[in-house]
Structures are given as C-alpha cells and as structure tokens.
Motif scaffolding. Structure first.
Motif, PDB file in Angstrom:
ATOM      1  N   ILE A  46      77.401  80.275  16.025  1.00 51.05           N
ATOM      2  CA  ILE A  46      79.084  80.963  16.062  1.00 51.05           C
ATOM      3  C   ILE A  46      79.758  79.740  14.362  1.00 51.05           C
ATOM      4  O   ILE A  46      79.691  80.767  13.640  1.00 51.05           O
ATOM      5  CB  ILE A  46      79.660  79.945  17.014  1.00 51.05           C
ATOM      6  CG1 ILE A  46      79.855  81.083  18.159  1.00 51.05           C
ATOM      7  CG2 ILE A  46      81.429  80.407  16.416  1.00 51.05           C
ATOM      8  CD1 ILE A  46      80.318  80.260  19.570  1.00 51.05           C
ATOM      9  N   ILE A  64      78.358  81.671   7.014  1.00 45.92           N
ATOM     10  CA  ILE A  64      78.680  83.171   6.423  1.00 45.92           C
ATOM     11  C   ILE A  64      79.745  83.571   5.406  1.00 45.92           C
ATOM     12  O   ILE A  64      79.795  84.692   5.147  1.00 45.92           O
ATOM     13  CB  ILE A  64      76.911  84.202   6.515  1.00 45.92           C
ATOM     14  CG1 ILE A  64      77.916  84.718   8.098  1.00 45.92           C
ATOM     15  CG2 ILE A  64      75.598  83.684   7.297  1.00 45.92           C
ATOM     16  CD1 ILE A  64      77.265  86.135   8.509  1.00 45.92           C
ATOM     17  N   PHE A 115      69.043  85.317   6.616  1.00 51.12           N
ATOM     18  CA  PHE A 115      70.164  85.384   5.883  1.00 51.12           C
ATOM     19  C   PHE A 115      71.048  85.192   4.023  1.00 51.12           C
ATOM     20  O   PHE A 115      71.134  86.219   3.421  1.00 51.12           O
ATOM     21  CB  PHE A 115      71.574  84.523   6.311  1.00 51.12           C
ATOM     22  CG  PHE A 115      72.857  85.245   5.488  1.00 51.12           C
ATOM     23  CD1 PHE A 115      73.808  86.387   5.068  1.00 51.12           C
ATOM     24  CD2 PHE A 115      73.772  83.759   4.658  1.00 51.12           C
ATOM     25  CE1 PHE A 115      74.432  86.351   4.648  1.00 51.12           C
ATOM     26  CE2 PHE A 115      74.520  83.764   4.302  1.00 51.12           C
ATOM     27  CZ  PHE A 115      75.440  85.077   4.171  1.00 51.12           C
ATOM     28  N   ILE A 169      77.309  87.492  16.804  1.00 47.72           N
ATOM     29  CA  ILE A 169      77.836  86.674  18.036  1.00 47.72           C
ATOM     30  C   ILE A 169      77.735  87.713  19.271  1.00 47.72           C
ATOM     31  O   ILE A 169      77.551  87.064  20.825  1.00 47.72           O
ATOM     32  CB  ILE A 169      79.486  86.573  17.616  1.00 47.72           C
ATOM     33  CG1 ILE A 169      79.149  85.589  17.026  1.00 47.72           C
ATOM     34  CG2 ILE A 169      79.751  85.343  19.079  1.00 47.72           C
ATOM     35  CD1 ILE A 169      78.559  84.553  16.500  1.00 47.72           C
ATOM     36  N   GLY A 224      78.110  89.157  11.166  1.00 50.02           N
ATOM     37  CA  GLY A 224      77.954  87.471  11.811  1.00 50.02           C
ATOM     38  C   GLY A 224      78.713  87.726  12.971  1.00 50.02           C
ATOM     39  O   GLY A 224      78.229  87.696  14.722  1.00 50.02           O
ATOM     40  N   PHE A 233      77.264  79.066  12.954  1.00 48.25           N
ATOM     41  CA  PHE A 233      76.136  80.087  11.251  1.00 48.25           C
ATOM     42  C   PHE A 233      76.843  81.152  11.106  1.00 48.25           C
ATOM     43  O   PHE A 233      77.534  81.715   9.647  1.00 48.25           O
ATOM     44  CB  PHE A 233      74.550  80.653  11.660  1.00 48.25           C
ATOM     45  CG  PHE A 233      74.038  81.955  11.139  1.00 48.25           C
ATOM     46  CD1 PHE A 233      73.432  81.536   9.946  1.00 48.25           C
ATOM     47  CD2 PHE A 233      74.045  83.053  11.182  1.00 48.25           C
ATOM     48  CE1 PHE A 233      72.749  82.606   8.965  1.00 48.25           C
ATOM     49  CE2 PHE A 233      73.805  84.075  10.648  1.00 48.25           C
ATOM     50  CZ  PHE A 233      72.808  83.935   9.377  1.00 48.25           C
ATOM     51  N   VAL A 234      77.860  81.415  11.555  1.00 52.56           N
ATOM     52  CA  VAL A 234      78.717  82.935  10.953  1.00 52.56           C
ATOM     53  C   VAL A 234      79.858  81.823  10.441  1.00 52.56           C
ATOM     54  O   VAL A 234      80.246  83.119   9.685  1.00 52.56           O
ATOM     55  CB  VAL A 234      78.982  83.599  12.553  1.00 52.56           C
ATOM     56  CG1 VAL A 234      80.662  84.508  12.085  1.00 52.56           C
ATOM     57  CG2 VAL A 234      78.142  84.367  13.393  1.00 52.56           C
ATOM     58  N   VAL A 273      66.760  82.178  11.344  1.00 50.07           N
ATOM     59  CA  VAL A 273      68.294  82.281  10.292  1.00 50.07           C
ATOM     60  C   VAL A 273      69.150  81.874   9.204  1.00 50.07           C
ATOM     61  O   VAL A 273      69.015  83.474   9.037  1.00 50.07           O
ATOM     62  CB  VAL A 273      68.968  81.865  11.446  1.00 50.07           C
ATOM     63  CG1 VAL A 273      70.425  82.993  11.274  1.00 50.07           C
ATOM     64  CG2 VAL A 273      68.629  82.229  13.502  1.00 50.07           C
ATOM     65  N   ARG A 304      79.312  90.735   5.123  1.00 53.38           N
ATOM     66  CA  ARG A 304      79.056  89.949   5.934  1.00 53.38           C
ATOM     67  C   ARG A 304      80.108  89.883   7.119  1.00 53.38           C
ATOM     68  O   ARG A 304      79.389  89.187   8.217  1.00 53.38           O
ATOM     69  CB  ARG A 304      79.359  88.322   4.845  1.00 53.38           C
ATOM     70  CG  ARG A 304      79.314  87.917   4.009  1.00 53.38           C
ATOM     71  CD  ARG A 304      78.786  87.050   2.974  1.00 53.38           C
ATOM     72  NE  ARG A 304      78.236  86.825   2.281  1.00 53.38           N
ATOM     73  CZ  ARG A 304      77.705  85.691   1.344  1.00 53.38           C
ATOM     74  NH1 ARG A 304      79.125  84.997   1.833  1.00 53.38           N
ATOM     75  NH2 ARG A 304      77.060  85.353   0.430  1.00 53.38           N
TER      76      ARG A 304
END
Lengths: 151, 91
Positions: B81, B87, A103, A122, A118, B83-84, A99, A114
């Motif tokens: 989460i 980024i 990215f 989720i 994101g 990972f988000v 992953v 982004r």
C-alpha cells in the motif's frame, strides 16, 4: 510431512518434506491467472489499453512476488530454520527493492497507467490472500470447517 | 552541509511547479520508507515466533509454515500500500 526430530535449536533444526508455502503459492498463482483477465478487462474499460497493460504488469508483479517468497522459504527451510528466518527478513527487503526496480524500469513507458497498476497490485495481492485464506483456514480446522463441495 | 546548501540554493531558484515536484518526490520516498518499517517489524516478530514454534515442535511445522506464509503476505500488503502511494504521488 517428514520433519527431522526435534532438536530445540533453530540453528540446527531443518525441515525436510513437502513445502506447504509452495503449494499455497502455486494455488494463488493458479487463481491469479484465472482472475487476471477480469482485472485486466476492468482496468482496460476504465483506463483504456494503457490501463490493461499496466494491470497485466501489476498482476505479474504480484504473482512473481508470491513465487519468490515461497521459493525462498522452501529452499532455506531444508537447510536450517535460522537461515530461513534470515532469508525471509532479507528477502523482504530484496523483494521490496525488486518491486521498486520493476516500477522504475517502466515508469516512463508509453503504456504506463499508474492508478491502474497501483489498484491492481493492491486488489490482486489482498484478494488472492483472502481467497486462499478461506480454504487454508477451513482445512486447518478440519473436520470442524471442512470445505463442502458447494464452497 | 554542502548538499544541504545546494538544496537550499536549488529551492531558491526553482519555480513553484518544480518545488511542488520536488516535494512530491521526497514525500513519496518518505511514504515508501515509513510504510516499510511497520511490516518489517511485524514480519520479524512473526517469523521469530514461528521459528521458535517449529524448533520446539517440528511435527507441527507444516501448520506453522502455512500460517506463517499467509501472515507474511498479509503483513507485506501494508508495504505494498505504501508502494502504491509512492507510485501515485511521486517519482
């Protein structure tokens, strides 16, 4: 499901027959492809074309992640439960790495948004899980909670 | 130690904007790393118990595998989460 007789040892026990996680994963991918246009359209409306492309990338990332996880479990369960456990734990690390790599490969692309990526990751991941859980939970509790046609 | 001294020297010569970018990048790395620890423990525990259940009662393996897969996916959501956050704030 035709499982091998109980041996009691996780190292020697293997599970033949149908792989429920593959069915679940296939179901989630099918549903993901159904809702993907809606998500892409919403992200496109908020963040423009960049948001739409990023959202599509995020949906693909989540669906491929589900597919790899299910495939890994199904493949190793036919060999031994011990191997399956190892594959799940190392697979978790490898999938996190994939992953991240997915990215890093596109982080400087002109179409990258982004927040859109994101949010899509989720929402898609949790949304598909909750959607699937509704059916799986109902099926496990059959006949008490058998899904009706209206569901 | 040499790397640390390079880092200190770099911090001394960096502009506030560069410092902010450096701090964001390292914070993002920490966020992702820390966010992966909890799910790692959770998945290990979950899979360990599931394997134990399947080895003890193979006829229930289908149900155990189904709930195990969903449990893994839910636990992994925590890492995603992280990972988000990674980024959004860094790299």
């Amino acid at each position: 499901m035709t499982d091998s007789p109980s041996t009691g040892s996780p190292m020697t026990t293997r599970l033949d027959g149908a792989a429920p996680e593959v069915e679940i994963s296939r179901d989630m991918i099918r549903r993901g492809l159904i809702v993907a246009p809606v998500l892409i359209a919403i992200c496109g409306a908020v963040w423009g074309m960049d948001g739409a492309w990023s959202s599509a990338y995020g949906v693909a990332l989540v669906l491929i992640n589900f597919g790899i996880a299910a495939g890994l479990i199904a493949f190793t369960a036919r060999i031994s439960l011990g191997l399956m456990m190892g594959a799940i734990l190392f697979g978790y690390l490898i999938r996190l790495g994939l992953v991240l790599l997915a990215f890093v490969l596109v982080k400087d692309a002109s179409w990258m948004s982004r927040p859109s990526l994101g949010l899509t990751v989720i929402v898609t991941h949790l949304g598909l899980l909750v959607w699937e859980l509704k059916y799986v939970a109902a099926s496990l509790a059959f006949p008490g909670l058998k899904p009706s046609r209206s569901n | 130690m040499e790397a640390m001294s390079h880092l200190v020297n770099a911090a001394g010569t960096s502009t506030p904007t560069e410092l902010k970018a450096q701090a964001a990048a390292s914070s993002a790395g920490f966020a992702y790393g820390l966010a992966a620890i909890g799910p790692g423990i959770g998945i290990g525990y979950l899979v360990g118990k599931s394997v134990e259940a399947m080895a003890r009662q193979p006829e229930a393996a289908g149900m155990v595998r189904t709930t195990m897969f969903l449990g893994i996916a839910f636990t992994e959501a925590l890492a995603l989460i992280g990972f988000v956050v990674f980024i959004l704030i860094g790299l």
